[in-house]
Design an enzyme around this catalytic site. Structure first.
Site, PDB file in Angstrom:
ATOM      1  N   GLU A 294      18.060  13.087  50.377  1.00 52.45           N
ATOM      2  CA  GLU A 294      19.107  12.106  50.642  1.00 52.45           C
ATOM      3  C   GLU A 294      19.576  12.063  52.093  1.00 52.45           C
ATOM      4  OE1 GLU A 294      22.277  12.211  47.759  1.00 52.45           O
ATOM      5  OE2 GLU A 294      20.940  11.576  46.157  1.00 52.45           O
TER       6      GLU A 294
ATOM      7  N   GLU B 284      16.283  12.728  40.872  1.00 51.77           N
ATOM      8  CA  GLU B 284      17.639  12.947  40.355  1.00 51.77           C
ATOM      9  C   GLU B 284      18.090  11.711  39.586  1.00 51.77           C
ATOM     10  OE1 GLU B 284      20.725  14.397  43.031  1.00 51.77           O
ATOM     11  OE2 GLU B 284      19.218  15.534  44.151  1.00 51.77           O
TER      12      GLU B 284
END
Ligand code: BG6
Length: 469
Positions: free
Chosen positions: A165, A369
């Site tokens: 991320e 995720e």
């Protein structure tokens, strides 16, 4: 398209779960580990720090055995840079190598495929003190760290993720705890750091292909579909802006080695363009990922911004849009329900996201995720009846299967999280796992592991290869 006859999940589909080192391991200063930026960050009042977390460092064998019992085909976890290089570079810490040697062996012993995130938010503090990602020396430190990982673990690890991320660190780094509070011109500086991370990522991909020809490597941003708040053309344009700034900037760079033009125009407009050294663009263009990994929790909705400062919304949460005057502002989506923490729940948006990414890049996708943070109740007799989590995951898996039926190539699903762990900024009470860890925010209790209802549910999802949801 309803796809009355859905395509089945591929036979070798990587069903699994995810964690990150600092959120699950604990043992924050043991066996030579150095401090990371996360260890030195301030936590919101009332939430625990990451010193003990789920104590996975000492209980990994028990945890991996539980993952194996669920039938995991893959386990996605991160290596703590500060266990391998306590100061970010310099001397290797043998004990750190030993720990991950044992962990990887244990995972493989159970027939589980390890998927390694090289860097998940926890930059060594020693590097931060020297400017962190603002300093180009961090690119070299990262490349050297990657080399060490490839050398030591490359014989057993086939899947590598460069940076977790990166887009969230740039857009919501304050909430996550990765932004240096001393930055003088934070936005401009963050986009310089962003550029350096891009170069570091490209170097890692090239190095991986050179050192480990059979391995696969890819980026792991958080990518979500962006809706316009209405069909008003200005809102649609704002959604287009935000999609470029939040999503495509990161994937266009990882895949094509170029700055997305809309994102670049935004950087120019705001005066945030980074300094690009000679040779950088060549490095970026020469590196290619083998797949795209991405994280998805919720979609985002934005509206046009007339340029008012009030269009900036600093909630300090990585899934609530911050907004930029004159570019876009966050809006809520009246068609979606929210979870207990205000994140909108959007399984159909997950399908759209899978389609959009595949449509743009035509690379195999893996979801690293997806999951629901909730306050679970431990009932009498060690029961955790997390039906809401089952429902969330069921709906998302269903949409993933529809995306596969749309022709999207997806090779794995590793929801967050394999086991309870400490949230980035909302403590241990915000749980995501299939396995409950018996501790509270400040009372460590006995840290024992308890199978939740979702554990049994996910086990049969995996054993039926997604046929029984
Ligand atoms: C992602 C991160 O942003 O979302 C994880 O990669 C994080 O590290 C997860 O834990 C859930 O977010 P949060 O803030 O609820 O922990």
């Amino acid at each position: 398209m309803k796809h009355e006859r859905r395509k089945p999940f591929p036979n070798d589909f990587l069903w699994g779960g995810s964690t990150s080192a600092y959120q699950v391991e604990g043992a924050w200063n043991e066996d030579g580990k150095g401090p990371s930026v996360i260890d030195m960050a301030k936590y919101p009042e009332g939430t625990t720090d990451f010193k003990v977390a789920s104590d996975h460092y000492h209980r990994y064998k028990e945890d991996i055995a539980l993952f194996a019992e669920m039938g995991f085909k893959a386990y996605r976890f991160s290596i703590a840079w500060t266990r391998i290089y306590p100061n970010g570079d310099g001397e290797v810490n043998r004990k750190g190598i030993e720990f991950y040697d044992q962990l990887i062996n244990e995972i493989r012993k159970h027939g589980i495929e390890p998927i390694v995130t090289i860097y998940h938010f926890d930059l060594p503090y020693a590097l931060q003190e020297k400017g962190g990602w603002s300093n180009r020396a961090t690119i070299d430190a990262y490349e050297n760290y990657c080399k060490t990982l490839f050398e030591h673990f490359g014989d057993r690890v086939k899947y590598w993720l460069t940076i977790n991320e990166q887009n969230m660190m740039i857009l919501h780094g304050e909430a996550i705890g990765t932004v240096d509070p001393n930055l003088k011109n934070p936005k401009k500086e963050l986009y310089q750091q962003n550029h350096h991370m891009f170069v570091a990522q490209a170097k890692a991909m090239a190095l991986c292909h050179q050192m480990l020809p059979d391995a696969k490597i890819g980026p792991a941003p958080n990518i979500v579909t962006i809706y316009p708040a209405s069909s008003k053309p200005e809102d649609v344009l704002a959604a287009n802006n935000y999609a470029a700034i939040r999503n495509w900037l990161y994937l266009d760079m990882a895949v094509y080695g170029r700055y997305n033009n809309i994102a670049w125009a935004y950087l120019e407009e705001k005066g945030y363009t980074p300094t690009i050294l000679e040779g950088d663009m060549e490095i970026l263009q020469n590196a290619k990922p083998d797949f795209i990994a991405f994280n998805y929790y919720t979609s985002q909705t934005v509206a046009a911004s007339e340029g008012n400062e009030e269009d900036v919304n600093q909630t300090g949460d990585q899934h609530i849009t911050v907004g930029e005057p004159g570019v876009y502002k966050g809006a809520s989506n009246p068609h979606l329900k929210k979870n207990e923490f205000g994140w909108e729940i959007d399984p159909v948006g997950f399908r759209t996201t899978l389609r959009e990414i595949y449509d743009r890049y035509h690379l195999p996708l893996i979801v690293t995720e997806n999951g629901l943070g909730a306050i679970d109740q431990l009932e009498e007799g060690d029961v955790i009846n997390d039906t809401y989590r089952i429902e969330f995951l069921r709906n998302h898996i269903e949409q993933m299967q529809l995306a596969i039926s749309d022709g999207v190539e997806v090779f794995g699903f590793c929801p967050w999280s394999a086991i309870d762990l400490v949230s980035t900024h909302q403590g241990i009470s915000k749980r995501y796992g299939f396995i409950y860890v018996n501790r509270d925010e400040f009372d460590l209790k006995d840290l024992r592991r308890i199978r939740k209802q979702s554990f049994y549910w996910y086990k049969q999802v995996i054993s039926s290869n997604g046929a029984n949801l």
